[in-house]
Each structure stands twice: as C-alpha cells, then as structure tokens.
Scaffold this active site. Structure first.
Site, mmCIF file in Angstrom:
data_model
loop_
_atom_site.group_PDB
_atom_site.id
_atom_site.type_symbol
_atom_site.label_atom_id
_atom_site.label_comp_id
_atom_site.label_asym_id
_atom_site.label_seq_id
_atom_site.Cartn_x
_atom_site.Cartn_y
_atom_site.Cartn_z
ATOM 1 N N GLY A 8 0.827 -1.214 0.000
ATOM 2 C CA GLY A 8 0.000 0.000 0.000
ATOM 3 C C GLY A 8 0.853 1.252 0.000
ATOM 4 N N GLY A 11 -0.529 4.919 -0.999
ATOM 5 C CA GLY A 11 -1.584 5.559 -0.213
ATOM 6 C C GLY A 11 -1.091 6.725 0.634
ATOM 7 C CE1 TYR A 141 -10.295 2.007 8.072
ATOM 8 C CE2 TYR A 141 -11.064 3.100 10.055
ATOM 9 C CZ TYR A 141 -10.058 2.832 9.154
ATOM 10 O OH TYR A 141 -8.819 3.377 9.341
ATOM 11 C CE LYS A 145 -7.894 -0.220 9.829
ATOM 12 N NZ LYS A 145 -6.682 -0.703 9.150
ATOM 13 C CB ILE A 171 -3.226 10.488 9.334
ATOM 14 C CG1 ILE A 171 -3.081 9.475 10.471
ATOM 15 C CG2 ILE A 171 -1.843 10.969 8.898
ATOM 16 C CD1 ILE A 171 -2.388 8.214 10.093
HETATM 17 N N1 SER Z 1 -8.906 8.273 8.984
HETATM 18 C C1 SER Z 1 -9.701 7.095 9.162
HETATM 19 C C2 SER Z 1 -11.038 7.274 8.592
HETATM 20 O O1 SER Z 1 -11.586 8.336 8.754
HETATM 21 C C3 SER Z 1 -9.799 6.737 10.606
HETATM 22 O O2 SER Z 1 -8.772 5.886 10.976
HETATM 23 O O3 SER Z 1 -11.566 6.383 8.019
#
Ligand code: SER
Length: 315
Positions: A8, A11, A141, A145, A171
């Site tokens: 990845g 990304g 998601y 995780k 991030i």
């Molecule tokens: N930045 C990610 C999201 O918003 C969260 O880990 O999906």
C-alpha cells in the site's frame, strides 16, 4: 540494516512512510503497490513491486526476493468508502491481513498493520478512551480493525510472530490525499484555505475526534517496530494521540493564518454517524509507558507547517 516491504505504498501513509524508511534504514525498502503506481520520487528512490494484499503467492515471492524481515501492511479502505463497499473492505482488510500474516509466519517477518480510532464504537467511553476497553464498532471499517487487532495478537501468541500496531487517529498530511475517510475533512479544509475556496464541512460543530500530523504518524509506526519487546505489555494495538479537536477549532487555527477562509456546515449523515460512534479523545498512556511514545505536533504547529508546505505544493 532492514529489508522492508510496504504494502500500500501509494496511499496516504504508505507514500510518506516508504520514503522515511528509506531515509533511516539501509537495505531493501520495497514499495509495494496495486493499481495506482507510486509517485516518481518513490519509484526512483528504491525498489518497487506490484503486490496485491489479496495475492498471498505474490507477497511471498517479493518477501523471498528481497529477504524481507518486516512488512508494513497498509492496504485498507477508509471508513466512509467502506460503508459503500463493505465486502471489499472486509476482503482487503482481513483476507489481505491473513495473507500477510501467513507469509510472515513462513518467512519470519515482523508485521505492522495499523488499527484506528475506528476500532471503537458507540458503547466505548468517548473521553479519555482507555487502552483496554469496550470495542463494539458499528462500521465495517471498525469491524475489520478490531478483527485485525485480534488476528495479529493471535499470530503473536500462537506462533510467536512479532506483530505490533497502533490505533491511528485521523491523519493530516499534504503529500498524498486520503480517500474516503471520516476524518478527511481535516485535510481538505487546509486545501480549501490555500485555494481561497469556501470549505463545506461534512461534520457538525462540536464533533471532537483525535487527529495527528503525518510526521508523528510516521514516528509512531517506526518507534513501535523499534521498541524493546521486553517492555511491551500490549501489542495490537496501542492508542496513540497527539491532538483532539472539532471542526470549529481547526477552522479557527487556519483563520489565524488565512483570515479570508470561510466555512459552512453541510452534515453528511454517514460520516457524522461514524464520527459520533468514535472516541473524542483517546488515553495513550500505555504507548507512552511501554515504548516512550511522544508526539511533536499540536494544532498550532501543525497548521503552520501544513500551510507552508501546501503553499509550495499548490502555487
Ligand atoms: N482516517 C480514518 C477514517 O476516517 C480513521 O482511521 O476512516
């Protein structure tokens, strides 16, 4: 010397992490990519290989070819896009991970797979979210995780595989755009400010979330893999935090530098629902105690650096 494969690498995190790893370590730092080729700088500064996380045979070939000892497995769909493509999110997030873990088991590699604030859910305490607490996420998601954290710990306990990871906040970075995350707004507002555009915020006023500037996110990924294993009580995954803010706070911070910025709210129910289920602010004391986690940036210093770099990039 280290031989590292980044799955990845095109990304948001991968594009910067691969370059950082090449700065720090001698050895093969392989940029693994699938459909999108990494940028020229990344392609020209070291080896690169097509590696699909869903193709275990291909991961094994690349690991054997470069004598890889550490894999950074960054392949994933972010939270909002995962709600549109839940099966693909499951497939990439978990089948991609188990492929990586199986290859790592065979070739004795250490593995880093990021977890996220998304691994928490509505029943988790939202303020000072503890390291060890309720994890019942309601987004696909988040489900990938939590399962990824458990799977990574399973490979450590059952096979002694050196798996480690962190729960990343949103991030913020200026090199590669994130795609389809709930926290992406906090990147997009900086672009709007530099371009002189009105920012339309998809999250409501008062929606607090943990955020982190990319240099600290890279530091977390590298420091956890360098940590003395005898000090680690936890492995998958550590809460890491550096700042927590709501949309109005990042807006105010940018406005101090660019007073002409304007913002209005147009709440996206999918993103808002996800954000409301996530922590406001995590407690990262275990990361601080077990491997000396210590971030550098706060909202003010990040804002100055983001704007300085985006000005260079965009104008
Ligand atoms: N930045 C990610 C999201 O918003 C969260 O880990 O999906």
């Amino acid at each position: 010397m280290k031989n590292i494969l980044v799955i990845g690498s095109a990304g948001q995190i991968g594009s910067e992490l691969t370059m950082k790893l090449r700065e720090i370590y001698s050895g093969n730092i392989v940029a693994g990519y699938r459909s999108t080729k990494p940028e020229k700088e990344l392609l020209e500064s070291g080896p690169s290989e097509m590696v699909d996380a869903l193709d275990a045979k291909r991961i094994a070939e690349v690991v054997a070819k470069y004598k890889i000892d550490t894999i950074y497995n960054l392949a994933a769909l972010l939270s909002a896009v995962a709600e549109k493509k839940p099966l693909m999110s499951w497939n990439v997030g978990l089948n991609g991970l188990i492929n990586t873990l199986e290859v790592a088991r065979e070739y004795k590699c250490a593995v880093f797979t990021p977890s996220s604030i998304g691994a928490f859910g509505p029943s988790t305490p939202h303020d000072n979210t503890p390291q060890d607490t309720i994890q019942r996420p309601t987004s696909m998601y988040g489900i990938t995780k939590v399962a990824g954290e458990l799977l990574s710990d399973y490979y450590f306990y059952k096979y002694g595989l050196d798996t480690r990871s962190v729960r990343y906040p949103g991030i913020i970075s200026y090199t590669t755009l994130p795609g389809g995350g709930t926290t992406d707004y906090a990147v997009e507002i900086y672009y709007a400010a530099i371009k002189g555009e009105e920012f339309v915020c998809p999250l409501a006023k008062g929606t607090y979330l943990d955020m982190m500037y990319m240099p600290d996110a890279l530091k977390a990924a590298i420091d956890i893999m360098e940590a003395d294993p005898s000090r680690l009580v936890h492995r998958n995954s550590f809460n890491v935090a550096s700042m927590s803010f709501a949309p109005e706070h990042v807006y105010e911070a940018i406005k101090k530098e660019i007073p002409s910025l304007t913002m209005r709210y147009k709440v996206d129910p999918v993103r808002q629902g996800i954000a409301d289920s996530w922590p406001n602010k995590m407690d990262d004391s275990c990361a601080r105690e077990e491997w000396d986690w210590n971030p550098e940036y706060d909202l003010t210093s990040m804002t100055k650096d983001m704007l300085k770099n985006l000005r260079k990039k965009i104008k």
